[in-house]
Motif scaffolding. Structure first.
Motif, short mmCIF file in Angstrom:
data_model
loop_
_atom_site.label_atom_id
_atom_site.label_comp_id
_atom_site.label_asym_id
_atom_site.label_seq_id
_atom_site.Cartn_x
_atom_site.Cartn_y
_atom_site.Cartn_z
N ARG A 260 0.80 -1.22 0.36
CA ARG A 260 -0.34 -0.23 -0.08
C ARG A 260 0.75 0.77 0.14
N GLU A 261 2.57 0.92 0.66
CA GLU A 261 2.78 2.25 0.80
C GLU A 261 3.18 2.69 -0.48
N LEU A 262 4.09 1.44 -1.28
CA LEU A 262 4.86 1.90 -2.24
C LEU A 262 3.58 2.30 -3.80
N ILE A 263 2.06 1.65 -3.51
CA ILE A 263 1.15 2.28 -4.61
C ILE A 263 0.88 3.52 -4.58
N ALA A 264 1.38 4.62 -3.17
CA ALA A 264 0.77 5.44 -3.25
C ALA A 264 1.80 6.66 -2.95
N TRP A 265 3.12 5.68 -2.37
CA TRP A 265 4.35 6.26 -3.47
C TRP A 265 3.94 6.88 -4.22
N ALA A 266 3.46 5.51 -5.75
CA ALA A 266 3.49 5.92 -7.10
C ALA A 266 2.59 7.32 -7.67
N GLU A 267 1.63 6.97 -6.63
CA GLU A 267 0.22 8.19 -7.01
C GLU A 267 0.85 9.28 -7.17
N ARG A 268 1.42 9.78 -5.11
CA ARG A 268 1.74 10.63 -4.88
C ARG A 268 2.93 11.66 -6.25
N THR A 269 3.74 10.41 -6.54
CA THR A 269 5.04 11.60 -7.68
C THR A 269 4.48 11.38 -8.90
N GLY A 270 4.02 10.83 -8.78
CA GLY A 270 3.71 10.19 -10.30
C GLY A 270 5.26 8.87 -10.82
N GLY A 271 4.78 8.73 -9.76
CA GLY A 271 5.99 7.34 -10.40
C GLY A 271 5.71 6.37 -10.85
N LEU A 272 6.48 5.48 -11.04
CA LEU A 272 6.41 4.02 -11.78
C LEU A 272 6.98 2.76 -10.79
N VAL A 273 6.12 1.92 -11.03
CA VAL A 273 6.46 0.59 -9.96
C VAL A 273 7.18 -0.70 -11.21
N ILE A 274 8.17 -1.43 -11.40
CA ILE A 274 8.38 -2.00 -12.52
C ILE A 274 8.65 -3.64 -11.58
N GLU A 275 7.15 -4.13 -11.81
CA GLU A 275 7.06 -5.45 -10.71
C GLU A 275 7.79 -6.71 -11.39
N HIS A 293 -0.24 -5.81 -10.38
CA HIS A 293 -0.51 -5.23 -11.07
C HIS A 293 -1.80 -4.79 -10.70
N ALA A 294 -2.51 -6.01 -10.69
CA ALA A 294 -4.15 -5.75 -10.65
C ALA A 294 -4.21 -4.80 -9.95
N THR A 295 -3.67 -4.10 -8.50
CA THR A 295 -3.93 -3.46 -7.46
C THR A 295 -3.80 -1.69 -7.97
N ALA A 296 -3.08 -1.96 -8.60
CA ALA A 296 -3.03 -0.12 -9.86
C ALA A 296 -2.04 -0.44 -10.91
N PRO A 297 -3.19 -0.89 -11.60
CA PRO A 297 -2.29 -0.94 -13.03
C PRO A 297 -1.73 -0.30 -14.02
N GLU A 298 -2.60 1.29 -13.09
CA GLU A 298 -1.51 2.79 -13.89
C GLU A 298 -0.49 3.21 -13.37
N GLN A 299 0.02 2.94 -12.59
CA GLN A 299 1.64 2.64 -11.48
C GLN A 299 1.96 1.25 -11.52
N ILE A 300 1.76 0.31 -12.09
CA ILE A 300 2.97 -0.87 -12.24
C ILE A 300 2.92 -1.04 -13.81
N LEU A 301 4.33 -1.90 -14.44
CA LEU A 301 4.43 -1.56 -15.02
C LEU A 301 5.01 -3.62 -14.60
N HIS A 302 4.24 -4.64 -15.16
CA HIS A 302 4.69 -5.86 -15.20
C HIS A 302 5.42 -6.03 -15.90
N ILE A 303 6.06 -7.22 -15.32
CA ILE A 303 6.97 -8.04 -16.29
C ILE A 303 7.60 -9.80 -16.03
#
Length: 467
Positions: A260-275, A293-303
């Protein structure tokens, strides 16, 4: 009761409609493990079928599959014999003994599945069908995003296995995880982003790829709950690469709070999480961990890729990106090499749709669990007192070494003795606890025990296990 003295074969181990696959797998394993040596003669098909109380065609087909793989040879008038031993790591025989004639390295580094179990016969059958029905369009230039039948099959598989519900149009096929990271790095650089945060410790291979394309990497500590998101936020970096389902190399799972903290960081900063979902298919002692990815598809790039499922040589992977990045990633994929080879994608589509890929995974999970257990037992015997971690899932374990043992020296001495093993320091950007990362996927149980026994002796433990 049916059964055979030959290899103690017990047909009750096989599913009612899977006897051929079971017999082929059992024979293949016997060759790999050294129960059957090169030149060993197998029973006549009729005799073995009678002993097992199965149709002769079952034995004939099992022999045929292994003959196609090059493991057996049929000699006119001389029966069927073992032709070769598959995928024996350098420096050892099929039984795990050193090959004095050709001294080479036994590699127990992490990250490789049992490629000797690659479903060669199934692959060949499907490949023949694909070639027989391939159209001129199939044999021409393909969509750089990947062929649609494969993306459709993959979408269904990811929904079932990882909880990722996306249409095929959102999936981009890549040349493994390396290809995905290279493509993403080029897109990030084109957008003015030249720095990335990484887990520390973290996968050395991924780090080296990112270092090639980007200007700077920021190491972020990992503890028992996974990536330290507070430390990430303090860097001001906008992109981070994580392994949340099974951190490499420690094996910890990113906790729900940290997710939850990581997704909140991405939403707050416009950041990208590469999973990086690198080995999620292998779990032994815990419930499945869903992809982020399913919890935040616009903040997470799944590989992810099929390197840990089938073989690294396939070079087939995929990424699912936020919509804002999708088109640029596809264009970059096109400009790189026009996309991945078509024929393997069509074969994989059918293997997924037919259920063959999932059946193969079930076989590998059982085999890898047995090897994991053997490796853990050997560590406890030959490296007593050393903590063993990362064993609930994956293809490797981590051994934490006592402070008085020099990890670098131990790794060097192991190499001199013919054993390649990774130290934890090779996966760190900053200093930390020393240890060994041991990959057990491709090695028979006795070979693992022998290698770990040597490591224990080199580390100063006696053969009986005491310091």
């Amino acid at each position: 009761m049916s059964g055979s003295n030959f290899l103690s074969l017990d047909p009750t181990e096989a599913a009612s409609r899977g006897r051929t696959t079971w017999l082929a797998a059992r024979l293949r394993s016997a060759i790999v493990e050294g129960e059957l040596q090169v030149g060993s003669r197998l029973p006549a098909t009729r005799a073995l079928a009678d002993e097992l109380a199965v149709a002769r065609g079952t034995v004939v087909e099992a022999y045929r599959r292994l003959t196609e793989e090059g493991l057996l040879v049929s000699n006119r008038g001389g029966g069927t014999t073992v032709a070769r031993v598959p995928a024996v790591p350098a420096g050892v025989t099929a039984t795990g003994a050193a090959d004095a004639a050709t001294p080479r390295m036994l590699d127990i580094s992490a990250g490789v599945p049992d490629v000797s179990a690659f479903p060669r016969a199934a692959w060949l059958r499907v490949e023949r069908r694909v070639l027989a029905h391939a159209t001129e369009h199939d044999l021409g230039y393909s969509d750089p995003q990947g062929v649609l039948p494969f993306r459709r099959a993959l979408a269904g598989w990811l929904a079932r296995s990882r909880g990722i519900a996306v249409p095929p149009e959102r999936i981009i096929i890549t040349a493994g995880v390396t290809g995905a990271l290279s493509t993403v790095s080029n897109v990030l650089r084109a957008r003015g982003i030249t720095e990335c945060a990484v887990e520390d410790p973290g996968a050395d291979g991924n780090r080296r790829i990112l270092e090639f394309w980007l200007d700077r990497l920021h190491p972020i500590p990992v503890d028992a709950d996974g990536l330290d998101v507070s430390a990430l936020a303090a860097t001001g970096v906008r992109v981070v690469l994580v392994t949340p389902a099974h951190h490499f190399p420690s094996g910890v799972v990113l906790s729900p709070t940290r997710r939850r903290e990581l997704i909140a960081w991405a939403e707050r900063t416009g950041g990208l999480v590469i999973e990086d979902d690198y080995d999620s298919e292998y779990r032994y002692d815990r419930a499945p961990v869903r992809a982020m990815h399913a919890t935040a598809p616009e903040q997470i790039l799944h590989i992810s890729s099929l390197s840990k499922v089938l073989a690294p040589a396939l070079r087939i992977g995929w990424m699912i990106a936020p919509e804002a990045l999708h088109e640029q990633l596809v264009r970059t994929r096109w400009a790189t090499d026009l996309g991945s080879p078509v024929l393997p994608q069509l074969v994989l589509a059918e293997l997924i749709e037919s259920g063959a890929l999932e059946r193969h995974l079930r076989v590998l999970r059982t085999r890898h669990r047995q090897r994991r257990d053997a490796a853990v037992e050997a560590v406890r015997r030959y490296l007593p007192g050393c903590e063993v971690g990362g064993i609930a899932a994956g293809l490797h374990l981590v051994v934490t070494l006592p402070a008085h043992i020099d990890e670098t020296r131990l790794v060097a001495r192991a190499r001199e003795a013919g054993i390649a093993v990774q130290g934890m320091s090779s996966h760190r950007l900053t200093p930390g606890a020393s240890g060994l990362v041991i990959g057990y996927g491709p090695h028979p149980t006795q070979r693992l025990a022998d290698a770990i026994r040597v490591l224990g002796a080199l580390a100063g433990f006696s053969s009986g296990g005491s310091a």
